[in-house]
Each structure stands twice: as C-alpha cells, then as structure tokens.
Scaffold this motif. Structure first.
Motif, PDB file in Angstrom:
ATOM      1  N   ARG A  11      -9.576  -5.126   5.310  1.00 23.07           N
ATOM      2  CA  ARG A  11      -9.830  -3.911   4.560  1.00 23.07           C
ATOM      3  C   ARG A  11     -11.255  -3.445   4.836  1.00 23.07           C
ATOM      4  N   ASP A  57       0.217   8.353   0.647  1.00 27.03           N
ATOM      5  CA  ASP A  57      -0.044   7.030   0.059  1.00 27.03           C
ATOM      6  C   ASP A  57      -0.388   5.982   1.110  1.00 27.03           C
ATOM      7  N   ASP A  58      -1.092   6.393   2.166  1.00 31.21           N
ATOM      8  CA  ASP A  58      -1.549   5.445   3.170  1.00 31.21           C
ATOM      9  C   ASP A  58      -2.420   4.392   2.493  1.00 31.21           C
ATOM     10  N   GLU A  59      -2.070   3.141   2.694  1.00 31.57           N
ATOM     11  CA  GLU A  59      -2.728   2.023   1.999  1.00 31.57           C
ATOM     12  C   GLU A  59      -4.239   1.999   2.218  1.00 31.57           C
ATOM     13  N   THR A  60      -4.672   2.196   3.443  1.00 29.53           N
ATOM     14  CA  THR A  60      -6.104   2.139   3.748  1.00 29.53           C
ATOM     15  C   THR A  60      -6.856   3.277   3.080  1.00 29.53           C
TER      16      THR A  60
END
Length: 137
Positions: free
Chosen positions: A3, A25-28
């Motif tokens: 991350r 909603d891209d995790e990064t």
C-alpha cells in the motif's frame, strides 16, 4: 500488494483518472483518499474533471455521493488565463491538454503541500514542475 502511503498534510487533488477510480471503488485510490482525510488533508477536484471522468454508464447516484465529499474548484476567467499560461510555458497546445492545464492550475493554487493522484505523470510534470507531488494511479 504494498500500500502506498501519503507523507504530507495539505491538499490532495484528483485528476480524471483519480476521480474515475474513486467512483469505481478502486482499492488503492479509496485507501489514499481515506488516508488523506485522516491526515486532515482537503480532497479537491477541478470542476472540469467531472466533464472528463463522467460517461453514459456512470452511476449518477454514486457520482453525486462521491462529489459531496470533495471540494469542486470552479474555473473562471482568471483560472483559464493561468491554465493557458501553463500550457504556453510547457509548450503544449490547449486542444489536447486544456483540461490537464486546468487541473494543474487548480493544484498549484491549493494549500501546500499538494499531492495529485494522476495517470498523466509526464504531462502533469510538464505543467506543474516539481511544485506538486505526483502519485501515479
């Protein structure tokens, strides 16, 4: 996946890809925005970013919800002139780079330090120089 961490307080600016990934909603990107907010950073977009990021399949309810949590910076005459000067200084043409220039101009007048989430590292470097910390998304 490692991350990425933001290391500054100030302002986080999203370009079109940053906003598109936040909408998806891209995790990064979601994690970077959440971290910025937890550090007291303001999260902003240029008003023209909405035009570039939104398309026919955009979930309008999701768009409205995401935008409600961002500060949208308008582009008026003075901002347009400043963006035009950035283009000239970078040797770029407004036909192709107009929105990038407006986003760069928006970023350059935010509370420092400024971090921008962008997919256009090369173009934004030409427009912003080293005055903005660019993070590739």
């Amino acid at each position: 996946m490692a991350r990425r961490r933001l290391s500054h307080e100030g302002t986080l600016v999203l370009d079109s890809e940053g906003l598109s990934k936040l909408l998806a909603d891209d995790e990064t990107v979601v994690a970077l925005v959440a971290e910025a907010r937890s550090r007291g950073m303001e999260v902003v977009i240029c008003a023209l970013t909405i035009i570039e990021a939104v398309h026919a399949r955009t979930n309008k309810a999701r768009l409205n919800w995401v935008l409600s949590g961002l500060r949208t910076v308008p582009v008026g005459d003075e901002e347009a002139k400043a963006a035009s000067a950035l283009l000239t200084g970078a040797g770029l043409h407004g036909h192709k780079y107009a929105i990038d220039a407006a986003v760069a101009e928006t970023a350059l007048r935010q509370h420092r330090p400024v971090i921008m989430l962008t997919s256009d590292i090369d173009d934004m470097t030409k427009l912003c120089g080293d005055r903005i910390h660019l993070v590739s998304v």
